[in-house]
Design a protein around this motif. Sequence first.
Motif, PDB file in Angstrom:
ATOM      1  N   LYS A 144       0.826  -1.211   0.000  1.00 51.74           N
ATOM      2  CA  LYS A 144       0.000   0.000   0.000  1.00 51.74           C
ATOM      3  C   LYS A 144       0.856   1.255   0.000  1.00 51.74           C
ATOM      4  O   LYS A 144       1.772   1.378   0.814  1.00 51.74           O
ATOM      5  CB  LYS A 144      -0.888   0.035   1.251  1.00 51.74           C
ATOM      6  CG  LYS A 144      -1.846  -1.137   1.367  1.00 51.74           C
ATOM      7  CD  LYS A 144      -2.791  -1.007   2.558  1.00 51.74           C
ATOM      8  CE  LYS A 144      -3.812  -2.135   2.525  1.00 51.74           C
ATOM      9  NZ  LYS A 144      -4.806  -2.052   3.603  1.00 51.74           N
ATOM     10  N   VAL A 154      -3.598   0.461  -3.429  1.00 51.44           N
ATOM     11  CA  VAL A 154      -3.414  -0.849  -2.796  1.00 51.44           C
ATOM     12  C   VAL A 154      -3.186  -1.895  -3.887  1.00 51.44           C
ATOM     13  O   VAL A 154      -3.994  -2.021  -4.800  1.00 51.44           O
ATOM     14  CB  VAL A 154      -4.653  -1.241  -1.964  1.00 51.44           C
ATOM     15  CG1 VAL A 154      -4.515  -2.649  -1.409  1.00 51.44           C
ATOM     16  CG2 VAL A 154      -4.864  -0.247  -0.831  1.00 51.44           C
ATOM     17  N   GLU A 186       1.835  -5.503   3.937  1.00 54.45           N
ATOM     18  CA  GLU A 186       1.089  -6.182   4.992  1.00 54.45           C
ATOM     19  C   GLU A 186       0.580  -7.555   4.610  1.00 54.45           C
ATOM     20  O   GLU A 186       0.511  -7.933   3.448  1.00 54.45           O
ATOM     21  CB  GLU A 186      -0.010  -5.285   5.572  1.00 54.45           C
ATOM     22  CG  GLU A 186      -1.192  -5.068   4.688  1.00 54.45           C
ATOM     23  CD  GLU A 186      -2.269  -4.193   5.350  1.00 54.45           C
ATOM     24  OE1 GLU A 186      -1.969  -3.347   6.197  1.00 54.45           O
ATOM     25  OE2 GLU A 186      -3.435  -4.385   4.993  1.00 54.45           O
ATOM     26  N   GLU A 187       0.258  -8.265   5.637  1.00 53.25           N
ATOM     27  CA  GLU A 187      -0.266  -9.619   5.575  1.00 53.25           C
ATOM     28  C   GLU A 187      -1.595  -9.625   4.808  1.00 53.25           C
ATOM     29  O   GLU A 187      -2.419  -8.731   4.991  1.00 53.25           O
ATOM     30  CB  GLU A 187      -0.486 -10.019   7.036  1.00 53.25           C
ATOM     31  CG  GLU A 187      -1.179 -11.277   7.338  1.00 53.25           C
ATOM     32  CD  GLU A 187      -1.700 -11.249   8.802  1.00 53.25           C
ATOM     33  OE1 GLU A 187      -2.088 -12.327   9.260  1.00 53.25           O
ATOM     34  OE2 GLU A 187      -1.731 -10.190   9.462  1.00 53.25           O
ATOM     35  N   PHE A 188      -1.805 -10.617   3.977  1.00 52.32           N
ATOM     36  CA  PHE A 188      -3.054 -10.762   3.221  1.00 52.32           C
ATOM     37  C   PHE A 188      -4.093 -11.424   4.116  1.00 52.32           C
ATOM     38  O   PHE A 188      -3.880 -12.510   4.651  1.00 52.32           O
ATOM     39  CB  PHE A 188      -2.801 -11.631   1.986  1.00 52.32           C
ATOM     40  CG  PHE A 188      -4.031 -11.869   1.150  1.00 52.32           C
ATOM     41  CD1 PHE A 188      -4.522 -10.872   0.317  1.00 52.32           C
ATOM     42  CD2 PHE A 188      -4.686 -13.090   1.182  1.00 52.32           C
ATOM     43  CE1 PHE A 188      -5.655 -11.078  -0.462  1.00 52.32           C
ATOM     44  CE2 PHE A 188      -5.826 -13.306   0.406  1.00 52.32           C
ATOM     45  CZ  PHE A 188      -6.301 -12.304  -0.417  1.00 52.32           C
ATOM     46  N   LEU A 189      -5.211 -10.744   4.294  1.00 54.88           N
ATOM     47  CA  LEU A 189      -6.276 -11.283   5.143  1.00 54.88           C
ATOM     48  C   LEU A 189      -7.405 -11.812   4.269  1.00 54.88           C
ATOM     49  O   LEU A 189      -7.573 -11.383   3.137  1.00 54.88           O
ATOM     50  CB  LEU A 189      -6.834 -10.185   6.058  1.00 54.88           C
ATOM     51  CG  LEU A 189      -5.852  -9.505   7.011  1.00 54.88           C
ATOM     52  CD1 LEU A 189      -6.563  -8.378   7.756  1.00 54.88           C
ATOM     53  CD2 LEU A 189      -5.280 -10.516   7.998  1.00 54.88           C
ATOM     54  N   GLU A 193     -15.921  -8.509   3.672  1.00 56.23           N
ATOM     55  CA  GLU A 193     -15.636  -7.113   4.025  1.00 56.23           C
ATOM     56  C   GLU A 193     -16.914  -6.395   4.424  1.00 56.23           C
ATOM     57  O   GLU A 193     -17.976  -6.637   3.852  1.00 56.23           O
ATOM     58  CB  GLU A 193     -14.985  -6.398   2.838  1.00 56.23           C
ATOM     59  CG  GLU A 193     -13.555  -6.844   2.621  1.00 56.23           C
ATOM     60  CD  GLU A 193     -12.845  -6.052   1.535  1.00 56.23           C
ATOM     61  OE1 GLU A 193     -12.853  -4.809   1.593  1.00 56.23           O
ATOM     62  OE2 GLU A 193     -12.288  -6.683   0.625  1.00 56.23           O
ATOM     63  N   LYS A 215     -15.988  -3.097  -5.035  1.00 56.94           N
ATOM     64  CA  LYS A 215     -14.934  -2.208  -5.530  1.00 56.94           C
ATOM     65  C   LYS A 215     -14.466  -2.506  -6.947  1.00 56.94           C
ATOM     66  O   LYS A 215     -14.031  -1.611  -7.651  1.00 56.94           O
ATOM     67  CB  LYS A 215     -13.709  -2.283  -4.593  1.00 56.94           C
ATOM     68  CG  LYS A 215     -13.902  -1.538  -3.293  1.00 56.94           C
ATOM     69  CD  LYS A 215     -12.575  -1.016  -2.748  1.00 56.94           C
ATOM     70  CE  LYS A 215     -12.787   0.042  -1.682  1.00 56.94           C
ATOM     71  NZ  LYS A 215     -12.859  -0.477  -0.323  1.00 56.94           N
ATOM     72  N   GLU A 284      -8.879  -0.586   6.578  1.00 52.54           N
ATOM     73  CA  GLU A 284      -8.539   0.832   6.406  1.00 52.54           C
ATOM     74  C   GLU A 284      -9.519   1.686   7.185  1.00 52.54           C
ATOM     75  O   GLU A 284     -10.631   1.278   7.493  1.00 52.54           O
ATOM     76  CB  GLU A 284      -8.595   1.238   4.931  1.00 52.54           C
ATOM     77  CG  GLU A 284      -9.993   1.107   4.344  1.00 52.54           C
ATOM     78  CD  GLU A 284     -10.213   1.923   3.064  1.00 52.54           C
ATOM     79  OE1 GLU A 284      -9.346   2.727   2.697  1.00 52.54           O
ATOM     80  OE2 GLU A 284     -11.283   1.746   2.461  1.00 52.54           O
TER      81      GLU A 284
END
Length: 422
Positions: A144, A154, A186-189, A193, A215, A284
Amino acid sequence: MRVMVVGSGGREHAIIKKLKESAEITELYALPGNAGIAKDAQCVGVAADDIPGMVDFAVKNKIGFAVVAPDDPLVMGMVDALEAIGVPCFGPEKKAAEIEGSKVFSKGLMKKYGIPTADYEVFDDPSKAFEYIKGKNTYPTVIKADGLAKGKGVIIAADEFEAREAIRSIMEDRKFGESGAHVVVEEFLTGPEVSVLAFTDGKTVKPMISSMDHKRARDNDEGLNTGGMGTIAPNPYYTPDIEKICMEKIFLPTVNAMNAEGRTFKGCLYFGLMLTPQGPKVIEYNCRFGDPEAQVTLPLLKSDLFTIMKAVRYGTLEETEVVNDRGAACCVIMASDGYPAEYKTGYPVIIDKDLDAEVFFAGVKEADGRLVTSGGRVLGVTVTAPTLREAIDTAYVEARKIRFENAYYRRDIGKRALEAKR
Ligand code: AMP
Ligand code: GLY
């Protein structure tokens, strides 16, 4: 009272339509607004990021209250400038807007105060960032840009090659400008959502109904990332149990953390959450209403928006009602085909007389006395109904009553949400 709303999209149109219900407002201005908003407010040609222009307008027109809706002017400090000349505002000051303006700041805040989020590291050196990713060797990985990037900063890299390209485009080519001076890796979660937009005066947190954005540009979440192609509310994944956890572990801790940092947040705080197998985590923060989340949450807000906005500004939210409708809503964004990449505009927008939906205009202008397309996201069609299925089905029936050449919209807004309900 004379009220001004800064911004020009569908979100601002939704805010304006809701504010129109307030008897206390005598004059309503949109700066700059758009040709579709012009039916509901007086549009004034001041650009949304023109701070001196806004201050000048507010003074000359004896504005009694201002709503600053978009991220750019908030992060630039428009609220500070208007408050400094005595205009009360809805929206965070610059130092509080940093929660969206810098991912390095927001990730640091979450780490310091134990707010659940993806594990991460920050880099200002592209080769160090890449070495770190290579060393970890876990894909996908999430990269990001630190600052605002119109929702496009992102990148989810599937392998080492894509990660190298992402670092290059953000940090070396500066695809998103100075936003890319630092990156967060960062870690992929994984998990559904949820967007939660909450009013806060820095003491009390009162959320609106939960929602789900879509999105990607194309059906089945394919295609490029956009500002948002449609929304539904409420989000069926967001159960009362999860809501309770979020209030205790995320919403109140965030507001308290901002106070502890001397950055009291007043306005609409947007929590972009992922419901992971380990519990809800913050993807976010935004320092404002989401677009197109506002186009479903505000039509489902039963309480008077202006009363709430004043309570947020004056610190009396605790004793102010924020009542959400028990029904559901769906907003389908009608865009110019090709958005978010290249697209053609200038086509007349034709709306059937028997349209039974709310239309929130975004990318439109007037040409020869007609409304024509002028942007990527042209408008949003919102329908509220007792159930989610009815809201979705009717939104698509109504969308067919709006036509313009080159129109494109996703056909599957709300599909995942309905599947969740089964
Ligand atoms: P953002 O602009 O931060 O909302 O990110 C855009 C989208 O990227 C989000 O809506 C998520 O779908 C995805 N995303 C962001 N961060 C992560 C993460 N750590 N793990 C998985 N997906 C992510
Ligand atoms: N719809 C996502 C946003 O407003 O950032």
